[in-house]
Design a protein around this motif. Sequence first.
Motif, PDB file in Angstrom:
ATOM      1  N   ASP A 170       0.670   0.092  17.713  1.00 13.73           N
ATOM      2  CA  ASP A 170       0.805  -1.356  17.433  1.00 13.73           C
ATOM      3  C   ASP A 170       1.353  -1.910  18.640  1.00 13.73           C
ATOM      4  O   ASP A 170       0.842  -3.218  19.088  1.00 13.73           O
ATOM      5  CB  ASP A 170       1.233  -1.795  16.189  1.00 13.73           C
ATOM      6  CG  ASP A 170       0.312  -1.289  14.953  1.00 13.73           C
ATOM      7  OD1 ASP A 170      -0.937  -1.217  15.128  1.00 13.73           O
ATOM      8  OD2 ASP A 170       0.827  -1.330  13.861  1.00 13.73           O
ATOM      9  N   GLN A 171       2.487  -1.403  19.087  1.00 14.65           N
ATOM     10  CA  GLN A 171       3.248  -2.191  20.085  1.00 14.65           C
ATOM     11  C   GLN A 171       2.892  -2.045  21.358  1.00 14.65           C
ATOM     12  O   GLN A 171       2.727  -3.000  22.044  1.00 14.65           O
ATOM     13  CB  GLN A 171       4.758  -1.540  20.005  1.00 14.65           C
ATOM     14  CG  GLN A 171       5.419  -1.859  18.658  1.00 14.65           C
ATOM     15  CD  GLN A 171       5.664  -2.870  18.290  1.00 14.65           C
ATOM     16  OE1 GLN A 171       5.721  -3.794  19.017  1.00 14.65           O
ATOM     17  NE2 GLN A 171       5.744  -3.131  17.013  1.00 14.65           N
ATOM     18  N   ILE A 172       2.102  -1.010  21.786  1.00 14.81           N
ATOM     19  CA  ILE A 172       1.474  -0.800  23.177  1.00 14.81           C
ATOM     20  C   ILE A 172       0.337  -1.774  23.215  1.00 14.81           C
ATOM     21  O   ILE A 172      -0.067  -2.424  24.129  1.00 14.81           O
ATOM     22  CB  ILE A 172       0.967   0.663  23.579  1.00 14.81           C
ATOM     23  CG1 ILE A 172       2.248   1.482  23.620  1.00 14.81           C
ATOM     24  CG2 ILE A 172       0.104   0.626  24.672  1.00 14.81           C
ATOM     25  CD1 ILE A 172       1.917   2.799  23.481  1.00 14.81           C
ATOM     26  N   ALA A 173      -0.348  -1.848  22.250  1.00 15.85           N
ATOM     27  CA  ALA A 173      -1.625  -2.881  21.945  1.00 15.85           C
ATOM     28  C   ALA A 173      -1.037  -4.131  22.105  1.00 15.85           C
ATOM     29  O   ALA A 173      -1.949  -5.126  22.755  1.00 15.85           O
ATOM     30  CB  ALA A 173      -2.372  -2.522  20.689  1.00 15.85           C
ATOM     31  N   ALA A 174      -0.170  -4.755  21.283  1.00 12.91           N
ATOM     32  CA  ALA A 174       0.465  -5.802  21.385  1.00 12.91           C
ATOM     33  C   ALA A 174       0.713  -6.282  23.059  1.00 12.91           C
ATOM     34  O   ALA A 174       0.671  -7.533  23.359  1.00 12.91           O
ATOM     35  CB  ALA A 174       1.639  -6.219  20.485  1.00 12.91           C
ATOM     36  N   ALA A 175       1.511  -5.350  23.517  1.00 17.55           N
ATOM     37  CA  ALA A 175       2.083  -5.403  24.695  1.00 17.55           C
ATOM     38  C   ALA A 175       0.809  -5.836  25.920  1.00 17.55           C
ATOM     39  O   ALA A 175       0.733  -6.715  26.599  1.00 17.55           O
ATOM     40  CB  ALA A 175       2.759  -4.426  25.414  1.00 17.55           C
ATOM     41  N   VAL A 176      -0.271  -4.818  25.661  1.00 16.91           N
ATOM     42  CA  VAL A 176      -1.417  -5.170  26.519  1.00 16.91           C
ATOM     43  C   VAL A 176      -2.111  -6.460  26.214  1.00 16.91           C
ATOM     44  O   VAL A 176      -2.512  -7.150  27.138  1.00 16.91           O
ATOM     45  CB  VAL A 176      -2.415  -4.148  26.487  1.00 16.91           C
ATOM     46  CG1 VAL A 176      -3.640  -4.267  27.223  1.00 16.91           C
ATOM     47  CG2 VAL A 176      -1.937  -2.719  26.661  1.00 16.91           C
ATOM     48  N   ARG A 177      -2.284  -7.003  25.062  1.00 14.89           N
ATOM     49  CA  ARG A 177      -3.045  -8.182  24.728  1.00 14.89           C
ATOM     50  C   ARG A 177      -2.289  -9.288  25.316  1.00 14.89           C
ATOM     51  O   ARG A 177      -2.754 -10.359  25.650  1.00 14.89           O
ATOM     52  CB  ARG A 177      -3.233  -8.378  23.017  1.00 14.89           C
ATOM     53  CG  ARG A 177      -4.053  -7.242  22.504  1.00 14.89           C
ATOM     54  CD  ARG A 177      -4.363  -7.791  21.063  1.00 14.89           C
ATOM     55  NE  ARG A 177      -5.288  -6.802  20.434  1.00 14.89           N
ATOM     56  CZ  ARG A 177      -4.637  -5.848  19.654  1.00 14.89           C
ATOM     57  NH1 ARG A 177      -3.280  -5.721  19.129  1.00 14.89           N
ATOM     58  NH2 ARG A 177      -5.545  -4.990  18.977  1.00 14.89           N
ATOM     59  N   ALA A 178      -0.700  -9.219  25.249  1.00 13.35           N
ATOM     60  CA  ALA A 178       0.077 -10.372  25.915  1.00 13.35           C
ATOM     61  C   ALA A 178      -0.105 -10.449  27.298  1.00 13.35           C
ATOM     62  O   ALA A 178      -0.461 -11.724  27.482  1.00 13.35           O
ATOM     63  CB  ALA A 178       1.558 -10.043  25.502  1.00 13.35           C
ATOM     64  N   VAL A 179      -0.305  -9.332  28.060  1.00 12.86           N
ATOM     65  CA  VAL A 179      -0.665  -9.309  29.423  1.00 12.86           C
ATOM     66  C   VAL A 179      -1.819 -10.310  29.741  1.00 12.86           C
ATOM     67  O   VAL A 179      -2.070 -11.026  30.430  1.00 12.86           O
ATOM     68  CB  VAL A 179      -0.650  -7.943  30.001  1.00 12.86           C
ATOM     69  CG1 VAL A 179      -1.058  -8.098  31.622  1.00 12.86           C
ATOM     70  CG2 VAL A 179       0.851  -7.361  30.003  1.00 12.86           C
ATOM     71  N   LEU A 180      -2.916  -9.886  28.766  1.00 10.12           N
ATOM     72  CA  LEU A 180      -4.248 -10.276  29.072  1.00 10.12           C
ATOM     73  C   LEU A 180      -4.378 -11.785  28.624  1.00 10.12           C
ATOM     74  O   LEU A 180      -5.155 -12.445  29.564  1.00 10.12           O
ATOM     75  CB  LEU A 180      -5.426  -9.555  28.169  1.00 10.12           C
ATOM     76  CG  LEU A 180      -5.688  -8.055  28.639  1.00 10.12           C
ATOM     77  CD1 LEU A 180      -6.283  -7.290  27.164  1.00 10.12           C
ATOM     78  CD2 LEU A 180      -6.180  -8.022  29.903  1.00 10.12           C
ATOM     79  N   ARG A 181      -3.624 -12.124  27.638  1.00  6.93           N
ATOM     80  CA  ARG A 181      -3.492 -13.558  27.224  1.00  6.93           C
ATOM     81  C   ARG A 181      -2.788 -14.363  28.476  1.00  6.93           C
ATOM     82  O   ARG A 181      -3.181 -15.584  28.517  1.00  6.93           O
ATOM     83  CB  ARG A 181      -2.692 -13.912  26.037  1.00  6.93           C
ATOM     84  CG  ARG A 181      -3.509 -13.512  24.891  1.00  6.93           C
ATOM     85  CD  ARG A 181      -2.862 -13.836  23.492  1.00  6.93           C
ATOM     86  NE  ARG A 181      -1.180 -13.745  23.480  1.00  6.93           N
ATOM     87  CZ  ARG A 181      -0.696 -12.599  22.906  1.00  6.93           C
ATOM     88  NH1 ARG A 181      -1.556 -12.022  22.068  1.00  6.93           N
ATOM     89  NH2 ARG A 181       0.510 -12.467  22.640  1.00  6.93           N
ATOM     90  N   GLY A 182      -2.010 -13.873  29.175  1.00  7.35           N
ATOM     91  CA  GLY A 182      -1.332 -14.634  30.192  1.00  7.35           C
ATOM     92  C   GLY A 182      -1.851 -14.613  31.389  1.00  7.35           C
ATOM     93  O   GLY A 182      -1.359 -15.051  32.522  1.00  7.35           O
ATOM     94  N   ALA A 183      -2.806 -13.681  31.625  1.00  6.39           N
ATOM     95  CA  ALA A 183      -3.719 -13.572  33.104  1.00  6.39           C
ATOM     96  C   ALA A 183      -4.560 -14.608  33.364  1.00  6.39           C
ATOM     97  O   ALA A 183      -5.055 -15.280  32.425  1.00  6.39           O
ATOM     98  CB  ALA A 183      -4.427 -12.179  32.782  1.00  6.39           C
ATOM     99  N   SER A 184      -4.701 -14.788  34.689  1.00  7.50           N
ATOM    100  CA  SER A 184      -5.676 -15.776  35.217  1.00  7.50           C
ATOM    101  C   SER A 184      -6.955 -15.131  35.177  1.00  7.50           C
ATOM    102  O   SER A 184      -7.258 -13.870  34.654  1.00  7.50           O
ATOM    103  CB  SER A 184      -5.233 -15.912  36.570  1.00  7.50           C
ATOM    104  OG  SER A 184      -5.247 -14.627  37.581  1.00  7.50           O
ATOM    105  N   ARG A 185      -8.044 -16.127  35.160  1.00  7.82           N
ATOM    106  CA  ARG A 185      -9.392 -15.470  35.214  1.00  7.82           C
ATOM    107  C   ARG A 185      -9.760 -14.230  36.228  1.00  7.82           C
ATOM    108  O   ARG A 185     -10.370 -13.485  35.970  1.00  7.82           O
ATOM    109  CB  ARG A 185     -10.325 -16.792  35.388  1.00  7.82           C
ATOM    110  CG  ARG A 185     -12.091 -16.251  35.432  1.00  7.82           C
ATOM    111  CD  ARG A 185     -12.626 -17.648  35.385  1.00  7.82           C
ATOM    112  NE  ARG A 185     -12.342 -18.672  34.341  1.00  7.82           N
ATOM    113  CZ  ARG A 185     -13.083 -18.550  33.192  1.00  7.82           C
ATOM    114  NH1 ARG A 185     -13.853 -17.775  32.911  1.00  7.82           N
ATOM    115  NH2 ARG A 185     -12.886 -19.587  32.231  1.00  7.82           N
ATOM    116  N   ALA A 186      -9.121 -14.851  37.440  1.00 15.43           N
ATOM    117  CA  ALA A 186      -9.015 -13.934  38.454  1.00 15.43           C
ATOM    118  C   ALA A 186      -8.775 -12.447  38.280  1.00 15.43           C
ATOM    119  O   ALA A 186      -9.441 -11.286  38.398  1.00 15.43           O
ATOM    120  CB  ALA A 186      -8.663 -14.204  39.909  1.00 15.43           C
ATOM    121  N   MET A 187      -7.674 -12.424  37.370  1.00 17.79           N
ATOM    122  CA  MET A 187      -7.066 -11.161  37.255  1.00 17.79           C
ATOM    123  C   MET A 187      -7.780 -10.422  36.019  1.00 17.79           C
ATOM    124  O   MET A 187      -8.056  -9.201  36.501  1.00 17.79           O
ATOM    125  CB  MET A 187      -5.585 -11.222  36.678  1.00 17.79           C
ATOM    126  CG  MET A 187      -4.564  -9.922  36.546  1.00 17.79           C
ATOM    127  SD  MET A 187      -4.748  -9.148  34.943  1.00 17.79           S
ATOM    128  CE  MET A 187      -3.417  -8.554  34.630  1.00 17.79           C
TER     129      MET A 187
END
Length: 334
Positions: free
Chosen positions: A256-273
């Motif tokens: 759960d924690q690893i998934a949450a961390a990955v989702r947080a990165v994706l939410r804050g990422a630019s379209r290009a990223m």
Amino acid sequence: MMELSGLPAISAPLPWHASVWSRFNRQLQDATLPHALMLAGPSHCGKARLALALSRLLLCKAPSGGLNCGECHACELSASGSHGDWRWLQPEEKSRNIKIDQVRDAVGFATRTSSFGARKVMVLAPADAMNANAANALLKSLEEPSPGTFLLLVCDQLHSVPATIRSRCQIVRLPGPELAVSLEWLDKATGDREESARLLELAEGMPLLAEAMCGRSDAEQLIALRVACRGLVAGKLDVFEASGMLADAPAAEVLDQIAAAVRAVLRGASRAMLTSARGQALFGLLDAVTDVQRALRGGANPNRQLMTEVLLEKLHSILGDEGAGVSIESGSGR
């Protein structure tokens, strides 16, 4: 797991679900509420509480102010968890899976005549905890619903629910709450705005998770788990340090924690990223974590330490030594 006995007289939706709740009431008044609803949204956004409130409203004999009345015999029965026209399916104790026998029993319930009124309600929470056989067993109730029978499916991950199930439900997507609403609600539990803000930030904007941290004796351990993955993402911890902080956590919590961390990165990422090789690798890692979660619910027993190290190494290799280079904020409300 949802505790279904000793409920308050009235079950109300959470403040951030007010617009969805208004829609449900309009549909009830117009007799247009679909017989099968899938309540989908991020973990800890209150989907099960919404299903609870809607269940009790549907069963109530004399709704008042858009809520169950809390006074009729039906409300008394649902408050005690003994209403004969209500079934709530969730993983049994020591299981992360809704089993086929549970679904078969519920399907039989759905085909029977109601005992107390004109409606019956069946809830599956979470619906993505069904295996393929259980999902297939549910199809009959979705394809041939009995009059007055309502099915409410609570779901964290839509893609984990078979398309045959999704296509037969009206999907209601529930966003996470806004920061101001979350803080005001959480203040009632903490009594302190500074503490509310601290817990909410650690809970990535999910007030129900923040409330759980506040009320649990192991809150500091929960916070440490979240800090471990966030620290790795931010480049403040290496894999060895993060793995050490997760050493005593159950496998499900690690995932759960690893998934949450990955989702947080994706939410804050630019379209290009998001469209870059790094972004695609993050989506791939999230899929891999989801696969392990599904296997765990199915009874798999992976080597927890090895699993943790492999997934953290993968995350670290994708992000690099500098971390994600994005800020993980709680104020987005997602």
